[in-house]
Enzyme design. Structure first.
Site, short mmCIF file in Angstrom:
data_model
loop_
_atom_site.label_atom_id
_atom_site.label_comp_id
_atom_site.label_asym_id
_atom_site.label_seq_id
_atom_site.Cartn_x
_atom_site.Cartn_y
_atom_site.Cartn_z
N ASP A 1 2.91 27.71 6.52
CA ASP A 1 2.63 27.00 7.78
C ASP A 1 3.88 26.33 8.34
O ASP A 1 4.14 26.40 9.55
CB ASP A 1 1.54 25.95 7.56
CG ASP A 1 0.17 26.58 7.32
OD1 ASP A 1 0.11 27.81 7.13
OD2 ASP A 1 -0.82 25.84 7.33
N GLY B 1 -7.87 25.36 10.72
CA GLY B 1 -7.02 26.34 10.02
C GLY B 1 -5.87 26.83 10.87
O GLY B 1 -5.26 27.85 10.58
#
Lengths: 343, 343
Positions: free
Chosen positions: B170, B123
């Protein structure tokens, strides 16, 4: 039990009163939101036997209750447990006898033996149960059957006189039994019954406390001073969780009740009153099949409660790995009661 | 690194891009509240060397990234990590080369070697870092210096094309570095920088995940369907915690930042996305001196982050007892960068 020195059997009664846990709303009650408390089927027993003289003898050897300091401040109630100076249960028993005599306008010599099925000082309300059972037993010895309302009121008075100040929460729940919803604001309390059909299977796990109730209440207070609206909203959410839980209790909806316990625990964790040991117990219980689990009371150690229909053994075994002490119990049992052993 | 078959040294560049963590606001972002993400000083490195032919060779042996499925539904974004079918990083690299070529209207043969300082699949945003570093490196080999805006946009496109759909979170943070505040609603995103003077010392602990992101997002969704206002208010409180944390970050007020992390963790626990292992890590870190700690990302396992000024060693040792893997890191480091190794 006692050496009977009389030629005929004296009146002998046994009164018992249950311990309690806070099911929902601890800490939030300090800010005016409701809490739900419940009786547990661990009881304090007071055996009382009339004497022909005016003496009072109390047998309560291993029953010591931590001193409790309760403070009101700006409408907040701070209950402080003092582990340094343990107050003997004797103080509660003596005060209960005194207040009961005063209320009934009569007195009589009595032998009392007090025993407890609960650990003392674990936040399970032992001092209230001792006070209330003593009042009920002694009144009976004096020939009176007090109502639960009377016993609860006198019991609260005992706690107030012994501790300086007290909330009526513990003495009410041990008198009435079952489940009670309590709202306190500015030193006044509204107490109402939550009607639940059956008692509920729970496991309680206890670990040593790292902080006093006063420290924890102050910690939350400081957090609120720093983060205002954030903490106020968490308190409000706990209030809503408690009201929702009241409905779930009435509907015997245990799945919902368990989920609400889990939510309440997370909110208490957000308030900074949980710790590693309490969380270990909370998750050990859930992983072993509890429908829900949470810390109960002020936090920083003390007790975790887990709702465990059909899973009491499994959950207790899992909690034993982390707890100093565990007990299987049922919530919502009968309040104070008196039996005559010998007429 | 490569066998150089040319008589003169070819252009060789190294691009690197950082991993990321979510500092505040996971789950609440699905409901329209802001999140704060940060870069971490663990990077993905892409070495690129021009070839005289048109071939592309990719060396990324041990770098495998779990497949990710992202779904939009009623304005919610569900990111699902699929541990069954691991997608090789190659898919991201190939797509990054293709999109960069298309954008710049030119192509060239290249040798690429990809390495990572981060565990993949934890993650920490490795796939975004790989995509972004590849774009930057390849553009440089093609003779272009792309802006961070361009790289972030192309990187998002790579993730969308490889995964079907993706949030820009991200790819933005790995491009810009530092700290970003992100608000997403109805598939649109507002991204703004949070100006922080210094990078912050953190320890990250990783434990295996017991549930996928999709499962956890759905669990929260179901809880919200059952408990409406209660869950909505918890989300709103998380939103407030995030905004307050933004101020603390800007003021470099680490004590407040830590307390807000603790509050955020409790609220995530209330949403049911923590578990025993995450809580063990969270409390191990706090007990070892972390100013604050919380789970990061979807929960159900994955990473815990701890703010550890002056206590990195102590906290890492404590977390090692419970974590599969720990890493000391700093938050808020530089985003994507490109160095020319050999002109």
């Amino acid at each position: 039990m006692f050496n009977i020195l009389f030629g005929f059997p004296a009146l002998r009664v046994i009164a018992s009163a249950p311990g309690k846990i806070t099911l929902f709303g601890e800490h939030a009650i300090v800010y005016g939101y409701p809490a739900i408390v419940s009786s547990i089927d661990r009881r304090v027993y007071v055996r009382a036997e009339a004497r022909s003289d005016n003496e009072v003898k109390i047998y309560a050897k291993d029953l010591r209750i931590p001193g409790v300091i309760v403070t009101y401040r700006h409408g907040e109630v701070i209950v402080e447990t003092d582990y340094g100076k343990t107050l003997s249960a004797i103080a509660y028993i003596e005060k209960a006898l005194e207040i009961t005599s005063r209320y009934l306008g009569t007195r009589k010599g009595v032998n009392l033996e007090v025993t407890s099925e609960m650990p003392v000082g674990a936040g399970l309300g032992t001092s209230a149960a001792v006070s209330v059972a003593t009042i009920a037993a002694y009144a009976k010895v004096l020939g009176h059957e007090l109502s639960k309302e009377e016993i609860a009121r006198l019991g609260w008075q005992v706690e107030k006189e012994v501790q300086g100040i007290a909330s009526p929460m513990d003495t009410s729940i041990t008198s009435y039994g079952g489940f009670l919803k309590i709202v306190g604001k500015g030193g006044k309390y509204e107490i109402s019954k939550v009607r639940v059909d059956e008692s509920l299977p729970f496991v309680i796990g206890y670990v040593e406390r790292e902080a006093t109730t006063k420290d924890l209440v102050n910690k939350v207070k400081e957090l609120r001073e720093r983060y205002g609206a954030i903490i106020d909203e968490i308190m409000r959410v706990i209030g809503e969780v408690t009201l929702r839980a009241e409905k779930a209790l009435i509907n015997n909806d245990l799945v919902t009740l368990g989920e609400l316990m889990n939510i309440n625990h997370g909110l208490l964790d957000a308030l900074g009153v949980s710790n590693r040991k309490l969380n270990e117990l909370v998750y050990a219980a859930r992983n072993a099949g509890a429908l829900g689990s949470k810390l109960t009371g002020a936090g920083g150690g003390g007790c975790v409660i887990a709702l465990t229909p059909g899973k009491q053994e499994e959950v207790e075994v899992a909690m034993k790995l982390y707890a100093t002490l565990t007990l299987k119990t049922r919530l919502g049992v009968e309040g104070v009661k008196v039996l005559v052993e010998r007429p």
